[in-house]
Design a protein around this motif. Sequence first.
Motif, PDB file in Angstrom:
ATOM      1  N   TYR A  28       0.824  -1.198   0.000  1.00  0.00           N
ATOM      2  CA  TYR A  28       0.000   0.000   0.000  1.00  0.00           C
ATOM      3  C   TYR A  28       0.866   1.260   0.000  1.00  0.00           C
TER       4      TYR A  28
ATOM      5  N   ARG B  46      -3.461  -4.558  -7.213  1.00  0.00           N
ATOM      6  CA  ARG B  46      -4.604  -5.459  -7.404  1.00  0.00           C
ATOM      7  C   ARG B  46      -5.615  -5.304  -6.273  1.00  0.00           C
ATOM      8  N   LYS B  47      -5.111  -5.242  -5.037  1.00  0.00           N
ATOM      9  CA  LYS B  47      -6.024  -5.078  -3.905  1.00  0.00           C
ATOM     10  C   LYS B  47      -6.747  -3.742  -3.970  1.00  0.00           C
TER      11      LYS B  47
ATOM     12  N   ARG C 271      -9.440  -3.973  -6.629  1.00  0.00           N
ATOM     13  CA  ARG C 271     -10.623  -4.728  -6.210  1.00  0.00           C
ATOM     14  C   ARG C 271     -11.499  -3.897  -5.275  1.00  0.00           C
ATOM     15  N   LEU C 272     -10.861  -3.186  -4.350  1.00  0.00           N
ATOM     16  CA  LEU C 272     -11.637  -2.359  -3.433  1.00  0.00           C
ATOM     17  C   LEU C 272     -12.341  -1.236  -4.173  1.00  0.00           C
TER      18      LEU C 272
ATOM     19  N   ALA D 186      -7.260   1.644   1.605  1.00  0.00           N
ATOM     20  CA  ALA D 186      -7.398   0.213   1.336  1.00  0.00           C
ATOM     21  C   ALA D 186      -6.744  -0.632   2.412  1.00  0.00           C
TER      22      ALA D 186
END
Length: 302
Positions: free
Chosen positions: A98, A200-201, A204-205, A252
């Motif tokens: 992050y 990617r995370k 998706r969020l 995130a």
Amino acid sequence: MFNGIIVVSVLAGAVVVVVPARHLWALWLAGKQVDALPLFWDVPVLIWGRIGKVLQFAAGLAVIIDLLDPDRLRATGREAGRRLREREAQRQLRLRPYRLSALRGKLYDSFVDVRFVVGGGAGDGAVSLNTRLPSGFGQDAPFTLEDYLDFRERVLAGLDVRTDGRLSNVQTEKIGEQVDAFFNEHLSAREKALYELGQRKLGRLAAVVGVALLGSIVSYVTVGFSLEWIFLHGVLVVGLLTLMSSAGAYLAALPGLAREVPALLAGYLATHLLDRTRPLHAFRKIAVVLFVIGFGLDLLAS
């Protein structure tokens, strides 16, 4: 010997008992029964007296601390400190994807000012060149400020910026490509994998929030306007805009951080309460305050 913290705590406990009930103490000193009169939140003094007895009993339990083996308590505190350091290192590693995503966003924002300028339309020229140089990118940045300044000079030399500073869509796309190339150039293979994982995370969020935002629009069309809808829609809009900014990566990361808070807090307390010359001494100070408050309430109800 009482230290300053204990003295202040005892005085605070006495104030809590005496000041709000000063009119009742006057009656009590005159020899009158006040147990049926209301005290805090209209609860009778008799009930508060019983609560005071419970507080005195709880304060008396502090004697258990002296029955425990201090060496074993200190050993437990040292072990808790070791686990806490390991958990903190693991947390930093989980945050790294992050942080890298946020760093890439900050790098892009140092070139492109996403605030709309006067006269800008929805197409070309809706954003402008950011002329405010950053003071730095933090200690965990994979490049130095000098590297960035050299890179910025190369980027600006290849741009034909208008006199008013506005940028076209083609120019912003070119800046984005150059920023990606510069950023990935300074990442190790492991950091590249972490960065891609964070992206990617984050994606998706953002997709989940986008779907929820679309659902709120459908709800408005089918159900209609309401105050609850305004609140929900506003939260979703702010959330999506934040996710699209350089701070979105930290947003995130919040769910994961929230899950770790109880364990980190427990480890911190165990370390600082046990790994000391006098383990759990803080509870002795709390016991003194509980005893003062409990004794005052019990005495008032007698």
